[in-house]
Scaffold this motif. Structure first.
Motif, PDB file in Angstrom:
ATOM      1  N   THR A 115       0.825  -1.174   0.036  1.00 13.71           N
ATOM      2  CA  THR A 115      -0.138  -0.116   0.233  1.00 13.71           C
ATOM      3  C   THR A 115       0.895   1.186  -0.065  1.00 13.71           C
ATOM      4  O   THR A 115       2.102   1.150  -0.301  1.00 13.71           O
ATOM      5  CB  THR A 115      -1.051  -0.195   1.117  1.00 13.71           C
ATOM      6  OG1 THR A 115      -1.973   1.089   1.154  1.00 13.71           O
ATOM      7  CG2 THR A 115      -0.153   0.249   2.628  1.00 13.71           C
ATOM      8  N   LEU A 116       0.439   2.483   0.005  1.00 16.10           N
ATOM      9  CA  LEU A 116       1.243   3.742   0.285  1.00 16.10           C
ATOM     10  C   LEU A 116       1.641   3.795   1.584  1.00 16.10           C
ATOM     11  O   LEU A 116       1.151   3.557   2.508  1.00 16.10           O
ATOM     12  CB  LEU A 116       0.011   4.944   0.041  1.00 16.10           C
ATOM     13  CG  LEU A 116      -0.318   5.108  -1.397  1.00 16.10           C
ATOM     14  CD1 LEU A 116      -1.293   6.073  -1.572  1.00 16.10           C
ATOM     15  CD2 LEU A 116       0.726   5.131  -2.618  1.00 16.10           C
ATOM     16  N   ALA A 117       2.892   4.518   1.428  1.00 15.41           N
ATOM     17  CA  ALA A 117       3.504   4.616   2.618  1.00 15.41           C
ATOM     18  C   ALA A 117       4.148   6.286   2.813  1.00 15.41           C
ATOM     19  O   ALA A 117       4.485   6.606   1.512  1.00 15.41           O
ATOM     20  CB  ALA A 117       4.758   3.653   3.080  1.00 15.41           C
ATOM     21  N   VAL A 118       4.706   6.638   3.862  1.00 19.87           N
ATOM     22  CA  VAL A 118       5.157   8.035   3.853  1.00 19.87           C
ATOM     23  C   VAL A 118       6.656   7.550   4.978  1.00 19.87           C
ATOM     24  O   VAL A 118       6.505   7.039   5.609  1.00 19.87           O
ATOM     25  CB  VAL A 118       4.630   8.932   4.493  1.00 19.87           C
ATOM     26  CG1 VAL A 118       3.398   9.392   3.458  1.00 19.87           C
ATOM     27  CG2 VAL A 118       3.972   8.742   5.607  1.00 19.87           C
ATOM     28  N   PRO A 119       7.743   8.606   4.892  1.00 19.80           N
ATOM     29  CA  PRO A 119       8.572   8.776   6.030  1.00 19.80           C
ATOM     30  C   PRO A 119       7.873   8.803   7.133  1.00 19.80           C
ATOM     31  O   PRO A 119       6.914   9.576   7.279  1.00 19.80           O
ATOM     32  CB  PRO A 119       9.256   9.835   5.496  1.00 19.80           C
ATOM     33  CG  PRO A 119       9.132  10.044   4.051  1.00 19.80           C
ATOM     34  CD  PRO A 119       7.761   9.644   3.735  1.00 19.80           C
ATOM     35  N   THR A 120       8.541   8.355   8.200  1.00 23.35           N
ATOM     36  CA  THR A 120       7.867   8.307   9.470  1.00 23.35           C
ATOM     37  C   THR A 120       7.927   9.658  10.068  1.00 23.35           C
ATOM     38  O   THR A 120       6.872  10.300  10.793  1.00 23.35           O
ATOM     39  CB  THR A 120       8.725   7.764  10.452  1.00 23.35           C
ATOM     40  OG1 THR A 120       8.307   6.172  10.017  1.00 23.35           O
ATOM     41  CG2 THR A 120       8.049   7.553  11.914  1.00 23.35           C
ATOM     42  N   TYR A 121       8.829  10.651   9.691  1.00 24.62           N
ATOM     43  CA  TYR A 121       8.783  11.921  10.061  1.00 24.62           C
ATOM     44  C   TYR A 121       7.393  12.693   9.385  1.00 24.62           C
ATOM     45  O   TYR A 121       7.164  13.741  10.088  1.00 24.62           O
ATOM     46  CB  TYR A 121       9.914  12.795   9.616  1.00 24.62           C
ATOM     47  CG  TYR A 121      10.388  12.980   8.117  1.00 24.62           C
ATOM     48  CD1 TYR A 121       9.964  13.955   7.308  1.00 24.62           C
ATOM     49  CD2 TYR A 121      11.381  12.039   7.705  1.00 24.62           C
ATOM     50  CE1 TYR A 121      10.454  13.845   5.976  1.00 24.62           C
ATOM     51  CE2 TYR A 121      11.947  12.167   6.530  1.00 24.62           C
ATOM     52  CZ  TYR A 121      11.163  13.034   5.527  1.00 24.62           C
ATOM     53  OH  TYR A 121      11.540  13.095   4.213  1.00 24.62           O
ATOM     54  N   VAL A 122       6.974  12.074   8.362  1.00 17.84           N
ATOM     55  CA  VAL A 122       5.781  12.856   7.619  1.00 17.84           C
ATOM     56  C   VAL A 122       4.679  12.467   8.377  1.00 17.84           C
ATOM     57  O   VAL A 122       3.746  12.970   8.640  1.00 17.84           O
ATOM     58  CB  VAL A 122       5.696  12.449   6.178  1.00 17.84           C
ATOM     59  CG1 VAL A 122       4.250  12.952   5.626  1.00 17.84           C
ATOM     60  CG2 VAL A 122       6.946  13.069   5.391  1.00 17.84           C
ATOM     61  N   ALA A 123       4.684  11.175   9.051  1.00 20.95           N
ATOM     62  CA  ALA A 123       3.332  10.608   9.792  1.00 20.95           C
ATOM     63  C   ALA A 123       3.438  11.205  11.056  1.00 20.95           C
ATOM     64  O   ALA A 123       2.224  11.550  11.357  1.00 20.95           O
ATOM     65  CB  ALA A 123       3.711   8.931   9.869  1.00 20.95           C
TER      66      ALA A 123
END
Length: 312
Positions: A115-123
């Motif tokens: 699925t889609l993911a983002v860098p944890t700093y974005v989360a």
């Protein structure tokens, strides 16, 4: 004469008791695996091959396409396929299972994702679901980074339908390698990026990423959750019960495959060497895999594999 016959019979009984019975017939010594050139499958095939070789079997791998793999199982040209991913393979190939052309042995991996993911700093900045993306369109430049054309259709359909407020967004279609290069570049600068991600894969070790919730319509529940099954040709369980017992026991986990794939993809280690390294690092898994399994000539399977793999 009668005494001699009794003596001979007793001697034969003692000899038969002392001689180890073969765990499988000679026809099972060669174990034929399908290899699709997928890194995860190369690792799992190699793991099985290292252990089967230690048990006295002769594993071999043949590079095939996915449709040819199912036909080869049906025609008994190969014995084992460790890469039956569900749900992605379910609809196209379910007739092979429903018609009894192949046997389902076990589920060898759970917890896979796509699925889609983002860098944890974005989360941590507030993006944890698909519905959060549109709130930060400017930071993402209204762009999702995908992989090769033909593999991003759920995202294209999502944008076309305007789901999650992403009507005017774009999908960059390139390749897995190009996408990961972009992720590497942008995360080093703490820029915002959203991209296709999956597990098992070395990206889960190389990047601190967070999978986004809310993409059930696009990729299914549980973050595009998937399982992987082990299949054999029809009747293999009855013909080769000892190999089948090993296959029933052969379960992997995401960490094992992430690390092993990283060895192969990032460190250029041959799959067979990566498998040997991981087995040595996970002796508890070897114990579980060989529970109740014999060598080809009927001896203790774990003792043989321990001597051949763990101590060498």
């Amino acid at each position: 004469m009668k005494a001699f016959a009794l003596y001979a019979s007793a001697a034969l009984t003692i000899f038969m008791a002392a001689a180890p019975a073969h765990a499988d017939p000679e026809s099972c010594r060669k174990v034929k695996f399908s290899d699709l050139s997928w890194t995860d499958l190369s690792l799992t095939n190699a793991t099985a091959s290292v252990i089967l070789t230690a048990l006295g079997y002769e594993p071999e791998q043949t590079i095939l396409g996915l449709p040819v793999t199912f036909e080869s199982l049906k025609n008994k040209d190969i014995d084992v396929f460790l890469g039956n991913w569900l749900p992605v393979q379910e609809q196209e190939f379910k007739s092979y299972v429903n018609n009894g052309d192949v046997d389902v042995i076990t589920t060898n991996l759970t917890g896979a994702k796509f699925t889609l993911a983002v860098p944890t700093y974005v989360a941590k900045a507030g993006v944890t679901s698909y519905d959060d993306l549109s709130k930060f369109s400017d930071k993402f430049n209204s762009t999702i980074y995908g992989i090769e054309a033909g593999s991003n259709q759920p995202l294209l359909d999502m944008i076309s339908a305007g789901r999650h407020g992403l009507k005017d967004w774009n999908v960059v279609e390139s390749s897995e390698a190009a996408m990961l290069t972009q992720v590497d570049k942008m995360t080093k600068g703490k820029e915002w990026i959203v991209f296709l991600a999956w597990a098992p894969h070395p990206m889960n070790l190389n990047f601190d990423l967070t999978y986004l919730s809310g993409g059930d319509k696009e990729y299914g529940p549980n973050f595009g959750g998937a399982t992987v099954r082990t299949l054999t040709r029809k009747g293999y369980r009855q013909e080769c019960p000892n190999v089948t017992k090993f296959l029933e026991n052969l379960h992997f986990d995401i960490d094992y495959e992430n690390v092993g794939m990283n060895e192969i993809m990032t460190n250029s280690v041959e799959p067979i060497d990566a498998a040997r390294k991981l087995i040595k690092q996970h002796p508890d898994m070897l114990t579980a895999w060989l529970d109740g399994v014999k060598t080809f000539d009927g001896k203790d399977g774990y003792a043989a594999a321990k001597a051949a793999v763990l101590t060498n």
